[in-house]
Design an enzyme around this catalytic site. Structure first.
Site, PDB file in Angstrom:
ATOM      1  N   PRO A 133       5.680  24.226 -20.708  1.00 29.75           N
ATOM      2  CA  PRO A 133       5.827  23.945 -22.146  1.00 29.75           C
ATOM      3  C   PRO A 133       6.466  25.106 -22.910  1.00 29.75           C
ATOM      4  O   PRO A 133       6.846  24.949 -24.061  1.00 29.75           O
ATOM      5  CB  PRO A 133       4.386  23.683 -22.610  1.00 29.75           C
ATOM      6  CG  PRO A 133       3.495  24.138 -21.523  1.00 29.75           C
ATOM      7  CD  PRO A 133       4.282  24.192 -20.263  1.00 29.75           C
ATOM      8  N   GLU A 145      -3.717  26.956 -15.862  1.00 30.52           N
ATOM      9  CA  GLU A 145      -3.400  27.532 -17.180  1.00 30.52           C
ATOM     10  C   GLU A 145      -1.995  28.107 -17.227  1.00 30.52           C
ATOM     11  O   GLU A 145      -1.468  28.387 -18.284  1.00 30.52           O
ATOM     12  CB  GLU A 145      -4.400  28.648 -17.518  1.00 30.52           C
ATOM     13  CG  GLU A 145      -5.829  28.176 -17.639  1.00 30.52           C
ATOM     14  CD  GLU A 145      -5.960  27.018 -18.616  1.00 30.52           C
ATOM     15  OE1 GLU A 145      -5.586  27.194 -19.782  1.00 30.52           O
ATOM     16  OE2 GLU A 145      -6.429  25.946 -18.191  1.00 30.52           O
ATOM     17  N   ARG A 181      20.708   9.863 -13.538  1.00 22.31           N
ATOM     18  CA  ARG A 181      21.453   8.847 -14.294  1.00 22.31           C
ATOM     19  C   ARG A 181      22.850   9.312 -14.682  1.00 22.31           C
ATOM     20  O   ARG A 181      23.721   8.503 -14.975  1.00 22.31           O
ATOM     21  CB  ARG A 181      20.701   8.470 -15.565  1.00 22.31           C
ATOM     22  CG  ARG A 181      19.357   7.834 -15.331  1.00 22.31           C
ATOM     23  CD  ARG A 181      18.613   7.664 -16.632  1.00 22.31           C
ATOM     24  NE  ARG A 181      19.351   6.875 -17.599  1.00 22.31           N
ATOM     25  CZ  ARG A 181      19.456   5.548 -17.564  1.00 22.31           C
ATOM     26  NH1 ARG A 181      18.832   4.871 -16.620  1.00 22.31           N
ATOM     27  NH2 ARG A 181      20.159   4.900 -18.453  1.00 22.31           N
ATOM     28  N   ASP A 236      26.854   5.162 -22.512  1.00 20.26           N
ATOM     29  CA  ASP A 236      27.879   5.753 -23.376  1.00 20.26           C
ATOM     30  C   ASP A 236      27.465   5.735 -24.833  1.00 20.26           C
ATOM     31  O   ASP A 236      27.618   6.717 -25.537  1.00 20.26           O
ATOM     32  CB  ASP A 236      29.196   4.973 -23.245  1.00 20.26           C
ATOM     33  CG  ASP A 236      29.971   5.468 -22.053  1.00 20.26           C
ATOM     34  OD1 ASP A 236      30.905   4.793 -21.639  1.00 20.26           O
ATOM     35  OD2 ASP A 236      29.612   6.546 -21.539  1.00 20.26           O
TER      36      ASP A 236
HETATM   37  N1  ADE Z   1       3.899  21.564 -17.994  1.00 14.79           N
HETATM   38  C1  ADE Z   1       2.927  21.301 -18.883  1.00 14.79           C
HETATM   39  N2  ADE Z   1       3.420  20.796 -20.017  1.00 14.79           N
HETATM   40  C2  ADE Z   1       4.775  20.725 -19.859  1.00 14.79           C
HETATM   41  C3  ADE Z   1       5.851  20.306 -20.687  1.00 14.79           C
HETATM   42  N3  ADE Z   1       5.647  19.842 -21.920  1.00 14.79           N
HETATM   43  N4  ADE Z   1       7.095  20.381 -20.191  1.00 14.79           N
HETATM   44  C4  ADE Z   1       7.311  20.866 -18.954  1.00 14.79           C
HETATM   45  N5  ADE Z   1       6.340  21.279 -18.131  1.00 14.79           N
HETATM   46  C5  ADE Z   1       5.078  21.214 -18.571  1.00 14.79           C
END
Ligand code: ADE
Length: 268
Positions: free
Chosen positions: A103, A130, A168, A183
């Site tokens: 994230p 974590e 894709r 497209d």
């Molecule tokens: N791992 C945990 N949350 C994530 C996210 N939002 N994007 C990518 N990997 C992740």
């Protein structure tokens, strides 16, 4: 033929089976447009118990993925010894990008996927718990990608999303009908509304213009609906969209269009 080889390093390879066998990815694999190799990080953890995580130095809750199993896995999968200064230095020598799904990464957008398409091999590393030991970020991975501002239980689902988005885009993967559809999306606007049979469903009709058979009018209606919807839902996209003079005039005439989305779901 363009093809991409994905190596996916994960503690849960079994999560990927259904997604990678079905529909477009499954077909692309059969056709040889993509190859996907799953590698269990646990197989590269030393010791009888093959431990892959540990408690953080400095305290605080949660478990952290240890560096050794992931470094070992990359060395085995790529057949390379990671030099003292770390893997990123190998990128210039033609070694593939190592992408950590997290994230904290760069937000995945269509443009990010298009850039990654330039590589014939991509290594995806799925974090869990974590987080991962910081040395994986510093001395191993070359890119960090997030699929959105929310926290998943691990990088696996994010890796599936990334493989899907890239696959894709590989030339030849989508049939003609699907590619045309794609497209209109890559022009940077949201899609116009779609309808199919029946023309009347539970008393609800279909816009007359779509039944008129007048191709030019239909096209104009679709374009305007795309513009209208993008303005209402994602006005931020308009800044980078390819707009004609006619599009701009139409948008200016629309003025402020209130969003038609559920107002009880806020994105702030
Ligand atoms: N791992 C945990 N949350 C994530 C996210 N939002 N994007 C990518 N990997 C992740």
């Amino acid at each position: 033929m363009t093809s991409i080889h994905f190596d996916i390093l994960t503690l849960f390879p079994e999560m990927f089976a259904g997604v990678f066998e079905a529909t477009i990815i499954g077909r692309a694999r059969e056709a040889g447009n993509v190859e996907i190799a799953l590698h269990n990080i646990r197989d590269y953890a030393p010791g009888k118990h093959r431990v892959t995580d540990d408690t953080p130095y400095g305290g605080g809750g949660g478990m952290i993925m240890k560096p050794e199993p992931i470094f070992n896995a990359v060395e085995a999968v790529l057949g390379v010894e990671i030099p003292g200064e770390g893997y990123p230095s190998l990128l210039e020598q033609g070694y593939p990008p190592l992408i950590l799904l997290t994230p904290q990464g760069v937000l995945l957008k269509q443009a990010v996927a298009r850039q990654l398409l330039a590589h014939e091999r991509l290594v995806l590393i799925c974090g869990r718990y974590e987080g991962v030991d910081e040395r994986i970020r510093q001395y191993l991975v070359t890119h960090e990608i997030s699929i959105g501002d929310y926290v998943l239980s691990g990088g696996e689902i994010a890796a599936m999303v990334l493989v899907d988005v890239i696959t894709r885009l590989i030339p030849g993967v989508l049939g003609n009908a699907e590619a045309t559809h794609k497209d209109s999306h890559s022009a940077g606007l949201l899609e116009y509304p779609h309808y199919t049979r029946p023309a009347e469903f539970r008393g609800h009709g279909v816009p007359d213009i779509l039944l008129s058979g007048h191709h030019a009018n239909v096209q104009q209606w679709q374009r305007r609906q795309s513009l209208r919807r993008t303005l209402a839902r994602r006005p931020d996209l308009l800044a980078n969209a390819e707009l004609s003079e006619a599009d701009r005039v139409y948008l200016a005439d629309l003025g402020d269009t209130p969003s038609d989305l559920n107002s009880d779901l806020s994105d702030s």
